[in-house]
Design an enzyme around this catalytic site. Structure first.
Site, PDB file in Angstrom:
ATOM      1  N   VAL A 294       0.840  -1.205   0.000  1.00 47.54           N
ATOM      2  CA  VAL A 294       0.000   0.000   0.000  1.00 47.54           C
ATOM      3  C   VAL A 294       0.875   1.255   0.000  1.00 47.54           C
ATOM      4  O   VAL A 294       0.709   2.157  -0.834  1.00 47.54           O
ATOM      5  CB  VAL A 294      -0.952  -0.005   1.226  1.00 47.54           C
ATOM      6  CG1 VAL A 294      -1.651   1.346   1.385  1.00 47.54           C
ATOM      7  CG2 VAL A 294      -1.977  -1.131   1.102  1.00 47.54           C
TER       8      VAL A 294
ATOM      9  N   GLY B 260       0.469 -18.616  -0.829  1.00 49.12           N
ATOM     10  CA  GLY B 260       1.341 -19.763  -1.084  1.00 49.12           C
ATOM     11  C   GLY B 260       0.994 -20.442  -2.396  1.00 49.12           C
ATOM     12  O   GLY B 260       0.471 -19.820  -3.334  1.00 49.12           O
TER      13      GLY B 260
ATOM     14  N   ASP C 154       5.005 -22.430   5.747  1.00 52.61           N
ATOM     15  CA  ASP C 154       5.626 -23.707   5.368  1.00 52.61           C
ATOM     16  C   ASP C 154       7.015 -23.581   4.737  1.00 52.61           C
ATOM     17  O   ASP C 154       7.756 -24.564   4.669  1.00 52.61           O
ATOM     18  CB  ASP C 154       4.721 -24.463   4.385  1.00 52.61           C
ATOM     19  CG  ASP C 154       3.366 -24.804   4.994  1.00 52.61           C
ATOM     20  OD1 ASP C 154       3.266 -24.868   6.225  1.00 52.61           O
ATOM     21  OD2 ASP C 154       2.414 -25.001   4.216  1.00 52.61           O
TER      22      ASP C 154
ATOM     23  N   GLY D 271       3.671 -27.773   8.263  1.00 57.28           N
ATOM     24  CA  GLY D 271       4.626 -27.720   7.154  1.00 57.28           C
ATOM     25  C   GLY D 271       4.147 -28.445   5.916  1.00 57.28           C
ATOM     26  O   GLY D 271       4.872 -28.554   4.932  1.00 57.28           O
TER      27      GLY D 271
ATOM     28  N   GLU E 173       4.075 -32.754  10.246  1.00 62.28           N
ATOM     29  CA  GLU E 173       2.747 -33.348  10.005  1.00 62.28           C
ATOM     30  C   GLU E 173       2.681 -34.126   8.695  1.00 62.28           C
ATOM     31  O   GLU E 173       1.928 -35.089   8.565  1.00 62.28           O
ATOM     32  CB  GLU E 173       1.667 -32.254   9.983  1.00 62.28           C
ATOM     33  CG  GLU E 173       1.872 -31.236   8.874  1.00 62.28           C
ATOM     34  CD  GLU E 173       0.783 -30.193   8.786  1.00 62.28           C
ATOM     35  OE1 GLU E 173      -0.157 -30.204   9.585  1.00 62.28           O
ATOM     36  OE2 GLU E 173       0.889 -29.343   7.875  1.00 62.28           O
TER      37      GLU E 173
HETATM   38  O1  F6P Z   1      -0.003 -23.928   4.536  1.00 65.39           O
HETATM   39  C1  F6P Z   1      -0.047 -23.462   5.855  1.00 65.39           C
HETATM   40  C2  F6P Z   1      -0.672 -24.497   6.765  1.00 65.39           C
HETATM   41  O2  F6P Z   1      -0.679 -23.972   8.073  1.00 65.39           O
HETATM   42  C3  F6P Z   1      -0.015 -25.889   6.721  1.00 65.39           C
HETATM   43  O3  F6P Z   1       1.161 -25.955   7.489  1.00 65.39           O
HETATM   44  C4  F6P Z   1      -1.129 -26.741   7.251  1.00 65.39           C
HETATM   45  O4  F6P Z   1      -0.995 -28.071   6.808  1.00 65.39           O
HETATM   46  C5  F6P Z   1      -2.350 -26.092   6.659  1.00 65.39           C
HETATM   47  O5  F6P Z   1      -1.997 -24.747   6.364  1.00 65.39           O
HETATM   48  C6  F6P Z   1      -3.570 -26.087   7.533  1.00 65.39           C
HETATM   49  O6  F6P Z   1      -4.605 -25.517   6.816  1.00 65.39           O
HETATM   50  P1  F6P Z   1      -5.995 -25.076   7.459  1.00 65.39           P
HETATM   51  O7  F6P Z   1      -5.757 -23.901   8.341  1.00 65.39           O
HETATM   52  O8  F6P Z   1      -6.856 -24.749   6.293  1.00 65.39           O
HETATM   53  O9  F6P Z   1      -6.466 -26.253   8.244  1.00 65.39           O
END
Ligand code: F6P
Length: 330
Positions: free
Chosen positions: A24, A102, A128, A171, A223
């Protein structure tokens, strides 16, 4: 280029506000009119645009979340949704977009550009750190620091009770958060998707530690594609080592919040500015990133199709810093 719009999309990440602020303020510095789109691609489809002045981004550089809200839009995945978005962009006379997000965000932007040729420059906003075209993504450093604060606390209780803790971090299908948190948190292991760690290898390492008088263990589990993976691994380990006193902690969405670190604020500020300067220089369909401290622009198609491999020398730090206990041939 006279009018641009900025939006955040996908999972929020600390530092997104600093990036909005940069886009901005930089837009105004270059005499552009700047709009904010509320709720990412859904806002683009519904014409949810608000004009931003310099004051609308006062006092946000230190805040987590995103003042423009975020969403994972289903409708934008459809050609009809993208057509509606184009009609709104035209209606508001927007000449260029700054997309902060992302992988999913840039996949949408790539399609939108192919179909409707609205120039978009992206800034990588995700905890991530999984985007090709930038050494670091906005929010990653803060997320790692959040993990670290938790690991330090868990270490106290793990030590007091002589327990094994499996700590699950986010991640998606990469182990960036896990490896950096494990190094900084002095963990015994980082179990990451890139490593194909099998249960036997984990058991061997644990047994080595125990036989070397190690009383408590911190194991960081990424994860991967299966949130809740830490509990699955802990159960498998328990079957083989039933006497082990083990606990599972899933850090979850706490990793997405909080005030961005200095590193994330600087990164976000540089990338928000670079996105606007990229649009002014006639760039389209690219993501602004930083590689070796320099601003680079990488085509969206590369950021979404190419993998940014995790550095093996970083991965190897974790076992090596556990000394004799974790030698591969022990
Ligand atoms: O991409 C970011 C992230 O936080 C990942 O690390 C995770 O797997 C995912 O998004 C979780 O997504 P949501 O908030 O939609 O459950």
């Amino acid at each position: 280029m006279k009018k641009i719009a900025v939006f955040t999309s996908g999972g929020d990440a600390p530092g997104m506000n600093a990036c909005i602020r940069a886009a901005v303020r930089a837009g105004h510095y270059y005499d552009l009119e700047v709009y904010g789109v509320v709720r990412g691609y859904d806002g683009l489809i519904n014409g949810n645009f608000i004009e931003m002045d310099d004051r609308s981004v006062s006092n946000v550089i230190q805040k987590g979340g995103t003042i423009l809200k975020s969403a994972r839009s289903e409708e934008f995945r459809t050609p009809e949704g993208r057509k509606k978005a184009y009609e709104q962009v035209k209606k508001f006379g927007i000449d260029g977009l700054v997309a902060i997000g992302g992988n999913g965000t840039f996949t949408g932007a790539e399609l939108f550009y192919k179909e409707w040729q609205i120039p978009t420059v992206g800034a990588p906003g995700t905890i991530d750190n999984d985007l090709y075209g930038s050494d670091f993504t906005i929010g990653y450093d803060t997320a790692v620091n959040t993990c670290l604060a938790a690991i330090d606390k868990i270490r106290d209780t793990a030590d007091a009770h002589e327990r094994v803790f499996f700590i699950e971090v986010m991640g998606r299908d990469t182990g960036y958060i896990a490896v950096r948190s494990a190094i900084a948190g002095g963990a015994e292991m980082a179990i990451i998707p890139e490593d194909n760690n099998n249960i036997q290898a984990i058991l061997d390492r644990l047994k080595n530690g125990i036989s070397n008088s190690k009383a408590s263990h911190i194991i960081i589990v990424a994860e991967g594609d299966q949130p809740g993976r830490a509990a699955i691994i802990a159960n498998e380990v328990k079957k083989e080592l039933p006497a082990l006193d083990s606990k599972v902690t899933i850090l979850g969405h706490v990793q997405r919040g909080g005030a961005p670190t200095a590193a994330d604020r600087v990164l976000a500020s540089r990338l928000g500015l670079a996105a606007v300067e990229g649009l002014l220089a006639g760039k389209a369909n690219v993501m602004a990133g930083i590689i070796d401290h320099e601003i680079v622009y990488t085509p969206f198609i590369e950021t979404i199709t190419k993998r940014k491999p995790i550095r093996t020398d970083l991965v190897e730090i974790v076992p090596k810093l556990n000394g004799r206990n974790y030698k591969k041939d022990n």
